[in-house]
Design an enzyme around this catalytic site. Structure first.
Site, PDB file in Angstrom:
ATOM      1  N   ASN A   1     -29.172  69.773 -15.388  1.00  0.00           N
ATOM      2  CA  ASN A   1     -29.085  69.039 -16.656  1.00  0.00           C
ATOM      3  C   ASN A   1     -28.408  69.880 -17.727  1.00  0.00           C
ATOM      4  O   ASN A   1     -27.638  69.367 -18.549  1.00  0.00           O
ATOM      5  CB  ASN A   1     -30.482  68.644 -17.135  1.00  0.00           C
ATOM      6  CG  ASN A   1     -31.067  67.528 -16.294  1.00  0.00           C
ATOM      7  OD1 ASN A   1     -30.341  66.858 -15.573  1.00  0.00           O
ATOM      8  ND2 ASN A   1     -32.369  67.346 -16.378  1.00  0.00           N
TER       9      ASN A   1
ATOM     10  N   LYS B   1      12.699  53.827 -12.814  1.00  0.00           N
ATOM     11  CA  LYS B   1      12.552  52.413 -13.169  1.00  0.00           C
ATOM     12  C   LYS B   1      11.371  51.908 -12.354  1.00  0.00           C
ATOM     13  O   LYS B   1      11.483  51.671 -11.153  1.00  0.00           O
ATOM     14  CB  LYS B   1      13.819  51.626 -12.843  1.00  0.00           C
ATOM     15  CG  LYS B   1      13.742  50.153 -13.255  1.00  0.00           C
ATOM     16  CD  LYS B   1      15.074  49.445 -12.991  1.00  0.00           C
ATOM     17  CE  LYS B   1      15.028  47.999 -13.459  1.00  0.00           C
ATOM     18  NZ  LYS B   1      14.093  47.185 -12.671  1.00  0.00           N
TER      19      LYS B   1
ATOM     20  N   GLU C   1       4.642  50.291 -18.152  1.00  0.00           N
ATOM     21  CA  GLU C   1       4.516  49.552 -16.900  1.00  0.00           C
ATOM     22  C   GLU C   1       3.120  49.758 -16.327  1.00  0.00           C
ATOM     23  O   GLU C   1       2.654  50.896 -16.178  1.00  0.00           O
ATOM     24  CB  GLU C   1       5.566  50.040 -15.898  1.00  0.00           C
ATOM     25  CG  GLU C   1       5.838  49.095 -14.779  1.00  0.00           C
ATOM     26  CD  GLU C   1       6.879  48.023 -15.144  1.00  0.00           C
ATOM     27  OE1 GLU C   1       7.332  47.316 -14.227  1.00  0.00           O
ATOM     28  OE2 GLU C   1       7.219  47.905 -16.340  1.00  0.00           O
TER      29      GLU C   1
ATOM     30  N   CYS D   1       6.151  23.298  10.639  1.00  0.00           N
ATOM     31  CA  CYS D   1       5.635  22.526  11.765  1.00  0.00           C
ATOM     32  C   CYS D   1       4.554  21.601  11.218  1.00  0.00           C
ATOM     33  O   CYS D   1       3.650  22.044  10.511  1.00  0.00           O
ATOM     34  CB  CYS D   1       5.046  23.452  12.827  1.00  0.00           C
ATOM     35  SG  CYS D   1       4.181  22.569  14.141  1.00  0.00           S
TER      36      CYS D   1
END
Length: 650
Positions: A32, A104, A159, A406
């Site tokens: 602690n 980038k 980003e 399909c």
């Protein structure tokens, strides 16, 4: 300042791990006194710098759940960048100016606003004009500062990304192959735009700043580099960059290129930005691009070859994908002979036909793609029948994209994959039913639904006459089926092939609903999303599956063939609840890893395949070894314990 910020970044994970051990696991990894000392040091550094980083134990960050993401118009449009693949063009564009060359990044652009030192708003790029407000989610990003020293209004762009290493880790924890994410950008976009910020917090999203828009009253000496360095003092991670001029740009690009294979940040090129702020701003912009920066993409290695044919590959979703098969060529150091064409619209744009001379390349130096069609003979021979079931196909347009489907709900392509999952080791575990054998039985009409597997004795005579089978094979298969008829509910649920529901999720669902299948079938979206690991997408997939009367009836017929073992643990008999383990190395007290895994799960724990920040214990009898997993565990302060240690825990 930089040293103080680095020390804060070191202290946070140490304190978080210590608190978790003490409060959640009833164990101490530091005294602690030591914890208080480090906590006080962190708090003091936060006061000195005025910065509080995400995840700091001095803060309590709650999670929020929204019904939908609010929209907001950007103060100024967020434009794309003009692009080039020529280093000479970069040098010419730079002229006599100095520039900053950076990655980038391939993620999701975010605009952050701070007022009075507090993060007040985060908005996605959106369509450039209008973005989505994701402020609660941004607060959970791994490295975003919640509080900064600067008290004025700060607006910056960057980003949101998920690193390749985190992307790989997250995908490894997803057992269902179809549910795995295709690339870090898709995972990042879905994580950032979540309605539940708790999910965002689990995805290790990071923020890399690349542009300072507004910070009134700060003198940046007319330099973008000064802006970047100032942002670092406020606690932001800035995209890695180097200073360049026309004479050094070529070497700098080459150095970045050499880093591509090892770069942990998802990237699709470089960005060159004028360092001189006034000069860059004076150039203005075009209708589409700002003139103060330009993007660079490496020149792709392109090879010419001949298209042999288009292969049509049916999937269990019904989509029939065109794949170009061409004469082999060398690209970026490997031999390639196939490239996905994705859909009919792309085929038509390329006017693609067998025998055409085509050029191929690797997108981002990884994924084979067709660059151009030199002879353009035209699209022909789109199959009118599914290559697997021979039933009619249909071209459908979704938006502006045409694809081939399909229409047969009983197509073997759909069935074989779903049945292969159903009999797999982690599901019903039926030896002798390989994909090839299943294909034979389905083609012969022996199997139409899962329950039919348990009635194959009706076709005994025909099966023993099949090529590659015989009497002994049939007897072994029959014994395996009898054994599989006694199974568990998580195995059964995983075997149903519900989209995104892997074995781990199946187990979590069963525990949450106390193994009550009827209650699980009727569960609402709200009830399902309460389950750990089940978000809105998975919950909706679950509900869609059980909304089908056909699925429910088929399951009822299957249940009549099975004996479901009771797995529900007694209350109080789950000492490992909430604990996550990784197992490696050889075992002595347990027959194999599977047996130990089942033991841990029976006691409420969870087992994953790789050591991550969420791992609580690594079980390895060679606790002192320098194996990669042991090293990862030590780096993250995760205890490495032996089987003996594990058994003592119980």
């Amino acid at each position: 300042m930089e040293n103080k910020m680095q020390r804060m970044k070191e202290l946070i994970p140490i304190l978080v791990q210590a608190a978790k051990a003490y409060y959640q696991e009833d164990r101490e990894i530091m005294s602690n006194f030591e914890y208080d000392r480090l906590y006080d040091e962190l708090a003091s550094l936060e006061r000195e710098t005025g910065v509080i980083l995400s995840g700091s134990p001095t803060q309590q960050v709650g999670y929020q759940v929204l019904e939908e993401l609010p929209k907001e118009t950007h103060e100024s449009p967020m434009l794309s960048l003009d692009k080039t693949k020529s280093v000479d063009d970069l040098a010419e564009w730079l002229g006599d100016q100095k520039g900053l060359l950076s990655w980038k990044m391939d993620g999701l652009t975010i605009v952050l606003t701070y007022r009075g030192g507090e993060l007040s708003k985060a908005v996605t790029r959106g369509n450039g004009e209008i973005g989505e407000v994701i402020t609660p989610n941004a607060r959970t990003f791994v490295n975003i500062p919640l509080r900064i020293a600067y008290q004025g209004e700060l607006t910056l762009r960057g980003e949101a990304i998920i690193r390749y290493s985190d992307f790989t880790r997250i995908n490894e924890e997803i057992e269902d192959v179809d549910a795995k994410y295709k690339n870090p950008r898709n995972l990042c976009s879905g994580s950032v735009r979540q309605l539940n910020s708790r999910i965002t917090a689990e995805r290790s999203v990071r923020f890399e700043a690349f542009a300072l828009v507004r910070a009134d009253g700060v003198d940046f000496k007319n330099s973008r580099k000064e802006q970047f360095e100032w942002l670092k003092t406020q606690g932001f991670e800035v995209v890695p960059y180097v200073e360049v001029d026309a004479g050094t740009i070529r070497d700098a690009v080459k150095r970045f290129e050499e880093q591509v294979p090892e770069n942990d940040i998802p990237s699709d090129g470089l960005v060159l930005l004028y360092d001189d702020i006034a000069y860059g701003d004076s150039l203005g912009r075009t209708a589409k691009f700002p003139r103060n920066s330009i993007a660079f993409k490496w020149q792709d290695e392109v090879r010419e070859t001949t298209l042999s044919y288009i292969e049509w590959s049916a999937s269990r979703t019904g989509l029939i994908n065109p794949v170009a098969v061409f004469e082999p060529v060398e690209l970026e150091g490997t031999t390639v002979s196939r490239a996905s064409v994705h859909n009919i619209s792309i085929m038509e744009a390329l006017e693609l036909g067998a025998g055409d001379r085509i050029t191929v390349y690797k997108a981002n130096m990884i994924i084979p793609q067709i660059a151009d069609n030199l002879t353009r003979s035209g699209v022909r021979d789109i199959p009118e029948k599914c290559p697997v079931c021979q039933e009619p196909t249909q071209i459908k347009s979704i938006g502006e994209v045409k694809s081939l489907y399909c229409l047969n709900p009983d197509c073997q392509a759909k069935k074989i994959k779903s049945f292969t999952l159903f009999v797999s080791r982690d599901a019903l575990n039926i030896d002798g039913l390989s994909e090839a054998t299943l294909e034979k039985f389905i083609s012969a009409g022996f199997i139409h639904e899962y329950a039919d597997i348990f009635h194959l004795d009706a076709h005994r005579e025909a099966i023993v006459e099949m090529e590659g089978l015989g009497e002994k094979s049939y007897e072994n298969l029959a014994a395996s089926i009898r054994q599989a008829s006694r199974t568990t509910l998580p195995r059964l649920i995983y075997g149903l092939g519900i989209a995104g529901i892997g074995l781990a999720n199946a187990k979590m669902l069963c525990r949450h609903f106390h193994y009550d299948l009827e209650k699980m079938r009727r569960a609402s979206l709200e009830e399902l999303t309460e389950v750990d690991g089940i978000g809105g997408v998975l919950a909706q997939a679950w509900m869609d599956y059980f909304a089908s009367e056909k699925n429910n009836q088929a399951l009822n017929r299957l249940l009549a063939c099975l004996e479901i073992e009771t797995e529900q643990a007694e209350e109080g008999d789950r000492p490992l609840e909430g604990k996550t383990f990784v197992i490696t190395g050889s075992l002595t007290h347990f027959a194999n890893r599977k047996e130990l895994t089942e033991h841990i799960e029976a006691k409420g724990g969870k087992v994953t395949g790789s050591v991550t920040s969420k791992t609580d214990y690594l079980i390895n009898n060679d606790t002192a070894s320098n194996s990669s997993k042991n090293k990862k565990a030590r780096e993250r302060n995760i205890p490495v314990i032996s089987e003996e240690d594990f058994l003592r825990m119980l």
